[in-house]
Design a protein around this motif. Structure first.
Motif, PDB file in Angstrom:
ATOM      1  N   HIS A  29       5.885   5.728   5.412  1.00 19.02           N
ATOM      2  CA  HIS A  29       6.139   4.486   4.650  1.00 19.02           C
ATOM      3  C   HIS A  29       6.929   3.516   5.295  1.00 19.02           C
ATOM      4  CE1 HIS A  29       7.538   2.999   0.569  1.00 19.02           C
ATOM      5  NE2 HIS A  29       8.519   2.870   1.224  1.00 19.02           N
TER       6      HIS A  29
ATOM      7  N   SER B  91       5.195   2.234   8.639  1.00 24.65           N
ATOM      8  CA  SER B  91       4.146   1.220   8.290  1.00 24.65           C
ATOM      9  C   SER B  91       4.834   0.045   8.083  1.00 24.65           C
ATOM     10  CB  SER B  91       3.274   1.692   7.111  1.00 24.65           C
ATOM     11  OG  SER B  91       2.387   2.853   7.300  1.00 24.65           O
TER      12      SER B  91
ATOM     13  N   THR C 116       2.490  12.412   7.603  1.00 27.13           N
ATOM     14  CA  THR C 116       1.772  12.423   6.271  1.00 27.13           C
ATOM     15  C   THR C 116       1.033  13.755   6.116  1.00 27.13           C
ATOM     16  OG1 THR C 116       1.327   9.898   6.372  1.00 27.13           O
ATOM     17  CG2 THR C 116       0.142  11.157   4.827  1.00 27.13           C
TER      18      THR C 116
ATOM     19  N   ALA D  12      -4.351  12.167  -4.643  1.00 26.67           N
ATOM     20  CA  ALA D  12      -3.306  11.122  -3.849  1.00 26.67           C
ATOM     21  C   ALA D  12      -3.030  11.468  -2.319  1.00 26.67           C
ATOM     22  CB  ALA D  12      -1.957  11.204  -4.553  1.00 26.67           C
ATOM     23  N   GLY D  13      -3.041  12.738  -2.145  1.00 27.97           N
ATOM     24  CA  GLY D  13      -2.891  13.006  -0.558  1.00 27.97           C
ATOM     25  C   GLY D  13      -4.014  12.574   0.235  1.00 27.97           C
TER      26      GLY D  13
ATOM     27  N   PHE E 252      -4.155   8.872   0.706  1.00 23.36           N
ATOM     28  CA  PHE E 252      -3.190   8.422   1.677  1.00 23.36           C
ATOM     29  C   PHE E 252      -3.644   8.835   2.880  1.00 23.36           C
ATOM     30  CE2 PHE E 252       1.646   8.470   2.876  1.00 23.36           C
ATOM     31  CZ  PHE E 252       1.407   7.324   3.185  1.00 23.36           C
TER      32      PHE E 252
ATOM     33  N   ARG F 129      -5.936   6.156   4.129  1.00 22.76           N
ATOM     34  CA  ARG F 129      -5.345   5.039   4.619  1.00 22.76           C
ATOM     35  C   ARG F 129      -4.713   5.229   5.861  1.00 22.76           C
ATOM     36  NH1 ARG F 129      -7.903   2.408   1.570  1.00 22.76           N
ATOM     37  NH2 ARG F 129      -7.418   1.403  -0.494  1.00 22.76           N
ATOM     38  N   ASN F 130      -4.099   6.498   6.040  1.00 23.14           N
ATOM     39  CA  ASN F 130      -3.742   6.591   7.617  1.00 23.14           C
ATOM     40  C   ASN F 130      -4.536   6.645   8.582  1.00 23.14           C
ATOM     41  OD1 ASN F 130      -0.457   8.746   7.396  1.00 23.14           O
ATOM     42  ND2 ASN F 130      -1.139   7.311   5.843  1.00 23.14           N
TER      43      ASN F 130
ATOM     44  N   ASN G 120      -1.575   0.368   4.391  1.00 22.83           N
ATOM     45  CA  ASN G 120      -1.004   1.871   4.523  1.00 22.83           C
ATOM     46  C   ASN G 120       0.412   1.876   4.026  1.00 22.83           C
ATOM     47  OD1 ASN G 120      -1.275   4.472   5.490  1.00 22.83           O
ATOM     48  ND2 ASN G 120       0.487   4.231   6.591  1.00 22.83           N
TER      49      ASN G 120
ATOM     50  N   GLY H  54      -0.478   1.855   0.225  1.00 24.33           N
ATOM     51  CA  GLY H  54      -0.924   3.238  -0.176  1.00 24.33           C
ATOM     52  C   GLY H  54      -0.121   4.252  -0.215  1.00 24.33           C
ATOM     53  N   SER H  55       1.027   3.872   0.421  1.00 25.36           N
ATOM     54  CA  SER H  55       2.277   5.125   0.154  1.00 25.36           C
ATOM     55  C   SER H  55       2.905   4.754  -1.053  1.00 25.36           C
ATOM     56  CB  SER H  55       3.136   4.926   1.354  1.00 25.36           C
ATOM     57  OG  SER H  55       4.055   3.774   1.080  1.00 25.36           O
TER      58      SER H  55
ATOM     59  N   TYR I 169       0.444   6.565  -3.280  1.00 24.74           N
ATOM     60  CA  TYR I 169       0.580   8.084  -3.168  1.00 24.74           C
ATOM     61  C   TYR I 169       1.859   8.551  -4.277  1.00 24.74           C
ATOM     62  CZ  TYR I 169       1.795  12.511  -1.077  1.00 24.74           C
ATOM     63  OH  TYR I 169       2.157  13.654  -0.915  1.00 24.74           O
TER      64      TYR I 169
END
Length: 110
Positions: free
Chosen positions: A1, A4, A38, A65-66, A69, A72-73, A88, A91-92, A95
């Protein structure tokens, strides 16, 4: 988070003289650290289900959700740029909101 966000705002941190991971090790290595942390966070988010504190609704939401995310990572890892870092970061936020909403709903309904 926050790493990023640090990649996205790397120039501002540099101007302020604040050493942050992306400016110390580079954006590519920072993206690898983000992905590693993550993976751990997503694994730990499943603990409430394994302990029996939360149910199937939470499990499904936390896995979905994981995976979102983590995708995105991976995008950030493939293209470690300020634009992807901002995506990202957002995205966090999605998430975390999904995880907390799932925990509340699962606890209230079930």
């Amino acid at each position: 988070h926050f790493w990023s966000l640090a990649i996205f705002r790397k120039g501002e941190y540099g101007e302020a003289g604040i050493p942050i991971l992306p400016s110390v090790v580079g954006e590519e290595k920072a993206a690898r650290w983000i992905l590693g942390h993550t993976l751990g966070m997503v694994a730990v988010s499943l603990v409430p289900y394994w302990q029996g504190s939360l149910g199937t609704l939470y499990l499904i939401a936390s896995l979905g959700a994981g995976l979102f995310f983590l995708a995105r990572n991976l995008q950030l890892l493939l293209c470690p740029s300020p634009v992807m870092a901002r995506i990202n970061f957002h995205g966090s936020l999605i998430y975390l909101a999904a995880l907390l909403t799932a925990a509340i709903v699962d606890n209230v309904i079930f």
